[in-house]
Write a protein that holds these residues in place. Structure first.
Motif, short mmCIF file in Angstrom:
data_model
loop_
_atom_site.label_atom_id
_atom_site.label_comp_id
_atom_site.label_asym_id
_atom_site.label_seq_id
_atom_site.Cartn_x
_atom_site.Cartn_y
_atom_site.Cartn_z
N SER A 1 5.07 9.53 -3.69
CA SER A 1 5.58 8.74 -4.81
C SER A 1 6.73 7.84 -4.36
O SER A 1 6.84 6.70 -4.81
CB SER A 1 6.01 9.63 -5.96
N LYS A 2 7.58 8.34 -3.45
CA LYS A 2 8.67 7.50 -2.94
C LYS A 2 8.12 6.32 -2.14
O LYS A 2 8.60 5.19 -2.30
CB LYS A 2 9.59 8.34 -2.04
N ARG A 3 7.12 6.58 -1.28
CA ARG A 3 6.54 5.48 -0.51
C ARG A 3 5.86 4.47 -1.43
O ARG A 3 5.95 3.26 -1.21
CB ARG A 3 5.53 6.02 0.50
N LEU A 4 5.20 4.96 -2.46
CA LEU A 4 4.54 4.07 -3.41
C LEU A 4 5.56 3.18 -4.11
O LEU A 4 5.34 1.97 -4.25
CB LEU A 4 3.76 4.91 -4.43
N GLU A 5 6.67 3.77 -4.55
CA GLU A 5 7.72 2.98 -5.22
C GLU A 5 8.33 1.96 -4.26
O GLU A 5 8.57 0.82 -4.65
CB GLU A 5 8.82 3.90 -5.75
N ARG A 6 8.57 2.36 -3.00
CA ARG A 6 9.12 1.39 -2.04
C ARG A 6 8.14 0.25 -1.81
O ARG A 6 8.54 -0.92 -1.71
CB ARG A 6 9.43 2.09 -0.71
N GLY A 7 6.84 0.55 -1.75
CA GLY A 7 5.84 -0.49 -1.58
C GLY A 7 5.78 -1.42 -2.78
O GLY A 7 5.69 -2.64 -2.63
N ARG A 8 5.86 -0.84 -3.97
CA ARG A 8 5.85 -1.69 -5.17
C ARG A 8 7.08 -2.58 -5.23
O ARG A 8 6.99 -3.75 -5.59
CB ARG A 8 5.79 -0.81 -6.41
N ASP A 9 8.23 -2.01 -4.85
CA ASP A 9 9.46 -2.82 -4.83
C ASP A 9 9.34 -3.94 -3.81
O ASP A 9 9.76 -5.08 -4.06
CB ASP A 9 10.67 -1.95 -4.50
N ALA A 10 8.78 -3.64 -2.64
CA ALA A 10 8.64 -4.67 -1.61
C ALA A 10 7.69 -5.78 -2.07
O ALA A 10 7.96 -6.96 -1.84
CB ALA A 10 8.12 -4.04 -0.32
N VAL A 11 6.60 -5.41 -2.71
CA VAL A 11 5.67 -6.42 -3.20
C VAL A 11 6.32 -7.26 -4.29
O VAL A 11 6.22 -8.49 -4.28
CB VAL A 11 4.37 -5.75 -3.73
N ARG A 12 7.03 -6.59 -5.20
CA ARG A 12 7.68 -7.32 -6.28
C ARG A 12 8.75 -8.27 -5.72
O ARG A 12 8.82 -9.44 -6.11
CB ARG A 12 8.33 -6.34 -7.26
N ASP A 13 9.54 -7.79 -4.77
CA ASP A 13 10.60 -8.63 -4.20
C ASP A 13 10.03 -9.72 -3.30
O ASP A 13 10.58 -10.81 -3.19
CB ASP A 13 11.58 -7.78 -3.41
N GLY A 14 8.92 -9.44 -2.65
CA GLY A 14 8.35 -10.42 -1.72
C GLY A 14 7.61 -11.53 -2.41
O GLY A 14 7.70 -12.68 -2.02
N ARG A 15 6.88 -11.22 -3.46
CA ARG A 15 6.05 -12.24 -4.10
C ARG A 15 6.84 -13.12 -5.06
O ARG A 15 6.55 -14.30 -5.18
CB ARG A 15 4.91 -11.56 -4.87
N GLY A 16 7.80 -12.56 -5.73
CA GLY A 16 8.49 -13.35 -6.73
C GLY A 16 9.94 -13.59 -6.39
O GLY A 16 10.77 -13.69 -7.27
#
Length: 76
Positions: free
Chosen positions: A46-61
């Motif tokens: 779950s921690k890795r999933l959240e870090r991945g989601r944060d990275a995608v959110r920060d990277g795309r927008g």
């Protein structure tokens, strides 16, 4: 003779109880270890999933595409 048999049965019962307790304790410990490992794996996932989601959110927008390209250019 009967007294000796009583002591023998009591001794065997005590030894059997100790052996049974050790086997039971070991099995319980292994089960608890497996449960703890599964729980740790789920938390890590779950921690890795959240870090991945944060990275995608920060990277795309994260602002202007040209600025993102300049920031990312140094990583290559």
């Amino acid at each position: 003779m009967a007294e000796f048999l009583i002591w023998l049965v009591a001794g065997l019962g005590a030894i059997g109880g100790v052996v049974l307790g050790r086997v039971w304790g070991r099995a319980e410990g292994e089960r608890q270890g497996k449960r703890e490992a599964e729980r740790d794996a789920m938390e890590d996932k779950s921690k890795r999933l959240e870090r991945g989601r944060d990275a995608v959110r920060d990277g795309r927008g994260a602002g202007d595409p040209a600025d993102r390209l300049r920031r990312n250019d140094g990583r290559w």
